[in-house]
Design a protein around this motif. Structure first.
Motif, PDB file in Angstrom:
ATOM      1  N   GLY A 138      -7.847  -8.751  12.613  1.00 15.13           N
ATOM      2  CA  GLY A 138      -8.213  -9.043  11.230  1.00 15.13           C
ATOM      3  C   GLY A 138      -8.671  -7.851  10.419  1.00 15.13           C
ATOM      4  N   THR A 139      -8.479  -6.640  10.895  1.00 12.76           N
ATOM      5  CA  THR A 139      -8.955  -5.467  10.172  1.00 12.76           C
ATOM      6  C   THR A 139      -7.904  -4.839   9.265  1.00 12.76           C
ATOM      7  N   LEU A 140      -6.662  -5.280   9.346  1.00 14.48           N
ATOM      8  CA  LEU A 140      -5.599  -4.677   8.551  1.00 14.48           C
ATOM      9  C   LEU A 140      -5.609  -5.237   7.138  1.00 14.48           C
ATOM     10  N   ASN A 141      -5.658  -4.354   6.156  1.00  9.27           N
ATOM     11  CA  ASN A 141      -5.551  -4.745   4.755  1.00  9.27           C
ATOM     12  C   ASN A 141      -4.165  -4.352   4.275  1.00  9.27           C
ATOM     13  N   SER A 142      -3.347  -5.351   3.993  1.00  5.68           N
ATOM     14  CA  SER A 142      -1.970  -5.092   3.596  1.00  5.68           C
ATOM     15  C   SER A 142      -1.559  -6.102   2.531  1.00  5.68           C
ATOM     16  N   ASP A 143      -0.821  -5.631   1.534  1.00  8.65           N
ATOM     17  CA  ASP A 143      -0.331  -6.532   0.489  1.00  8.65           C
ATOM     18  C   ASP A 143       0.592  -7.592   1.070  1.00  8.65           C
TER      19      ASP A 143
END
Length: 184
Positions: A138-143
């Motif tokens: 849950g740490t990935l920030n992706s559009d």
């Protein structure tokens, strides 16, 4: 790396017994094979070469990472890999590599190139489904990931929709038959 001579093992001058060879595989190695699935790589290969009078045994140990694109978000990440490969080399009249664990080379040979075996071991060590570790924790920030979550169907809402729909009574009779059959 125009050719792969550095992966040649000249066994004519080697004494019987164990010999160790180490290689570091970078992106240029895969460019030789025209393999563009990996953006970058850093794989350490240790080869234990056991020379006997009539045959050789090779034990490849591969550890490191390859940079690949995530199948879900297309984000690049370093996929850790670890693999082992065992190969037996015998001598014969002609070259034969039909068996994946036994290689037969002609009596006239004096070198063995291990590049193809390293290449295959690395490619096969990468999982078929490549998922960025940031997705799992849950740490990935992706559009793209945000867009996928936006379109995600909530399971409870989906069940409510199914409950509210009129069901043909014939289907209910079929369900009863299956329930009766399972009881027997």
């Amino acid at each position: 790396m125009k050719d792969l001579k550095e992966f040649n093992i000249s066994f004519i001058g080697l004494k019987d017994g164990e010999h160790h060879f180490e290689y570091v595989i970078k992106k240029e190695f895969f460019e030789f094979y025209n393999y563009d699935e990996f953006n970058n790589s850093n794989v350490h290969v240790n080869v234990l070469f056991l020379k006997k009078t009539t045959m050789f045994e090779l034990d490849f140990k591969l550890t490191g990472w390859v940079e690949v694109a995530c199948d879900v978000t297309n984000e690049m990440f370093q996929q850790p890999i670890s693999s082992n490969l065992k190969l037996i080399v015998n001598f014969g009249k002609e070259y034969n590599d039909e068996n994946e664990e036994i290689l037969i080379i002609p009596y006239s040979e004096h070198t063995l190139n291990v590049a193809q075996y390293i290449y295959e071991a690395i490619v096969l060590a990468v999982p078929t489904k490549r998922i960025h570790p940031g997705i799992e924790d849950g740490t990935l920030n992706s559009d793209i990931l945000d867009k996928l979550k936006e379109f995600e169907i909530n399971r409870e809402e989906n069940e409510k929709i199914e409950d509210n729909q009129d069901i043909d009574p014939r289907w209910n009779k079929l369900k009863d038959i299956l329930i009766d059959k399972n009881k027997e």
